[in-house]
Design a protein around this motif. Structure first.
Motif, short mmCIF file in Angstrom:
data_model
loop_
_atom_site.label_atom_id
_atom_site.label_comp_id
_atom_site.label_asym_id
_atom_site.label_seq_id
_atom_site.Cartn_x
_atom_site.Cartn_y
_atom_site.Cartn_z
N TYR A 157 4.21 -11.17 9.27
CA TYR A 157 4.14 -11.54 7.86
C TYR A 157 3.98 -13.06 7.82
O TYR A 157 4.81 -13.79 8.35
CB TYR A 157 5.39 -11.11 7.10
N THR A 183 12.76 -10.94 5.57
CA THR A 183 12.75 -12.26 6.20
C THR A 183 14.17 -12.81 6.28
O THR A 183 15.04 -12.39 5.52
CB THR A 183 11.89 -13.26 5.40
N VAL A 191 7.23 -9.33 12.66
CA VAL A 191 7.82 -8.13 12.06
C VAL A 191 8.17 -7.12 13.14
O VAL A 191 9.23 -6.52 13.12
CB VAL A 191 6.85 -7.53 11.01
N PHE A 216 -0.25 -9.78 5.66
CA PHE A 216 0.39 -8.84 6.58
C PHE A 216 -0.66 -8.47 7.61
O PHE A 216 -1.69 -7.89 7.27
CB PHE A 216 0.87 -7.61 5.80
N ILE A 269 9.22 -6.87 2.62
CA ILE A 269 7.93 -6.21 2.53
C ILE A 269 8.14 -4.72 2.84
O ILE A 269 8.76 -4.38 3.84
CB ILE A 269 6.92 -6.78 3.55
N SER A 295 0.19 -14.86 0.90
CA SER A 295 0.84 -14.00 1.89
C SER A 295 -0.19 -13.14 2.61
O SER A 295 -1.23 -12.81 2.06
CB SER A 295 1.88 -13.10 1.21
N GLN A 316 3.21 -16.54 5.40
CA GLN A 316 3.34 -17.00 4.02
C GLN A 316 3.12 -18.52 3.97
O GLN A 316 3.67 -19.26 4.76
CB GLN A 316 4.74 -16.66 3.53
N VAL A 366 0.46 -1.44 2.85
CA VAL A 366 1.50 -2.30 2.28
C VAL A 366 1.72 -1.88 0.83
O VAL A 366 0.77 -1.80 0.06
CB VAL A 366 1.11 -3.79 2.38
#
Length: 196
Positions: free
Chosen positions: A121, A153, A139, A174, A107, A172, A123, A66
């Protein structure tokens, strides 16, 4: 910020079962005699279709790297947080947005070595230590590429009003279907009466 699931165990309650993981070589060798399918795989996987998997960073064993988080607001320049920095530095990062504006999070990431299925993802937003919002975004699945890939998003509307203004701590993550945590980080979002 719209509430999309309130229970931390939402995923365990779903009937969705992720597919069994397959190595890139297995996918490439399957149906090798079918020329049209072979060309389709090459289109999807690009340089990784040669076998062995594309490697972006030899020193990094992770399949997903990331890179950065972007904040998109129509009519304004994209803002970024460099996610390759130390987590203590990322934690100090803050975006300021105007109340009631529509924004999206983007992202940026690399996928290397193998196909990654079911990237997600997640959050959570906290204000004064209380969770006020939770969103989980599917994702998708990605093949290894040397190109930087991204996920944006859907648009969200920032809350409005004096009570909504202030600083929000954002957690957050991933991750993927197999529970691999490619990156978890904290950042801040400040909602103000006007742009600064």
């Amino acid at each position: 910020m719209a509430e999309q699931g309130t229970d931390d165990h939402d995923e365990e309650n779903t009937l969705y079962k992720p597919p069994a993981e397959k190595k890139l070589d297995e996918i490439l060798s399957a149906d090798a005699e079918d020329e049209s399918l072979k060309k389709y795989k090459e289109t999807l996987l690009g340089s990784a279709a040669g076998g062995g998997g594309t490697i972006v960073d030899e020193k990094n064993p992770s399949r997903v790297i990331v890179q950065k988080l972007g904040l998109l607001v129509e009519g304004r320049d994209e803002l970024y947080i460099d996610l390759t920095k130390d987590k203590s530095e990322i934690k100090k990062s803050s975006f300021v947005i105007k109340e009631g504006c529509t924004y999206r999070v983007k992202i940026y990431f690399y996928v290397q070595r193998e196909i990654v299925t079911g990237l997600k993802y997640k959050q959570k937003a906290f204000r004064g230590g209380i969770k006020v919002d939770k969103t989980n975004f599917m994702v998708g699945s990605y093949g290894p590429k040397t190109d930087l890939q991204s996920f944006t998003t859907p648009p969200e509307e920032a809350p409005s009003g004096m009570v909504a203004r202030g600083e929000y701590k954002m957690d957050s993550q991933f991750t993927d279907d197999d529970g691999n945590d490619y990156l978890s980080w904290e950042w801040k979002l400040q909602i103000k009466k006007d742009w600064q």
